[in-house]
Design a protein around this motif. Structure first.
Motif, short mmCIF file in Angstrom:
data_model
loop_
_atom_site.label_atom_id
_atom_site.label_comp_id
_atom_site.label_asym_id
_atom_site.label_seq_id
_atom_site.Cartn_x
_atom_site.Cartn_y
_atom_site.Cartn_z
N GLN A 84 6.56 27.96 -2.52
CA GLN A 84 5.99 27.24 -3.66
C GLN A 84 5.76 28.18 -4.84
O GLN A 84 6.09 27.84 -5.99
CB GLN A 84 4.65 26.60 -3.29
N ASP A 110 5.43 10.21 -0.09
CA ASP A 110 4.63 11.27 -0.70
C ASP A 110 5.49 12.47 -1.07
O ASP A 110 6.19 13.01 -0.24
CB ASP A 110 3.53 11.75 0.26
N GLN A 136 4.69 16.08 -3.10
CA GLN A 136 3.60 16.84 -3.69
C GLN A 136 3.79 16.95 -5.19
O GLN A 136 4.85 17.35 -5.67
CB GLN A 136 3.54 18.23 -3.06
#
Length: 139
Positions: A66, A22, A24
């Motif tokens: 982020q 995974d 994002q």
């Protein structure tokens, strides 16, 4: 050669079990696979600073990282060694939304102000150092 030897000695079953695959997804269009890899690697590299969590007002540390990384990409900057090594503290503060300086009176009874570091300036300085060091080593 050494990498192949190292990889062949790793237990494949345990590695498959621990890896989720995974990453994002972000709503970004990267110019190349290199740009996308650099983005994700830099995002993970900057995933530190939990000691500053209480000092950040409206975002978690990771959300702050982020936010900054998305800001870098949306500004049109290339995610490469040159960009990482040429950032300034002011760039970090603006891009990551971290206030690094504030005005303060020199003395309580005087109208003269000076500029001083905020409590989270240390966090911004760590981000800057990580970017500069990484950029320098990638050259």
């Amino acid at each position: 050669e050494n990498l192949k030897t190292f990889a062949s000695g790793m237990p494949a079953a345990e590695m498959k079990e621990g890896y989720t695959g995974d990453i994002q997804a972000f709503p970004l269009k990267f110019d190349s696979l290199d740009q996308e890899i650099n983005f994700h690697c830099t995002l993970q590299m900057l995933n530190f600073g939990s000691a500053y969590q209480d000092l950040l007002d409206d975002r978690s540390v990771f959300e702050t990282i982020q936010y900054g990384m998305l800001g870098l990409m949306l500004s049109g900057r290339k995610m490469n060694a040159q960009m990482l090594s040429s950032m300034s503290l002011s760039d970090v503060g603006q891009t990551f939304g971290v206030e690094v300086k504030r005005e303060a009176k020199i003395k309580p009874d005087t109208p003269i102000y000076t500029e001083e570091d905020t409590e989270v300036a240390g966090f911004a300085k760590l981000i800057l150092k990580a970017c500069e060091d990484t950029g320098r080593r990638l050259r």
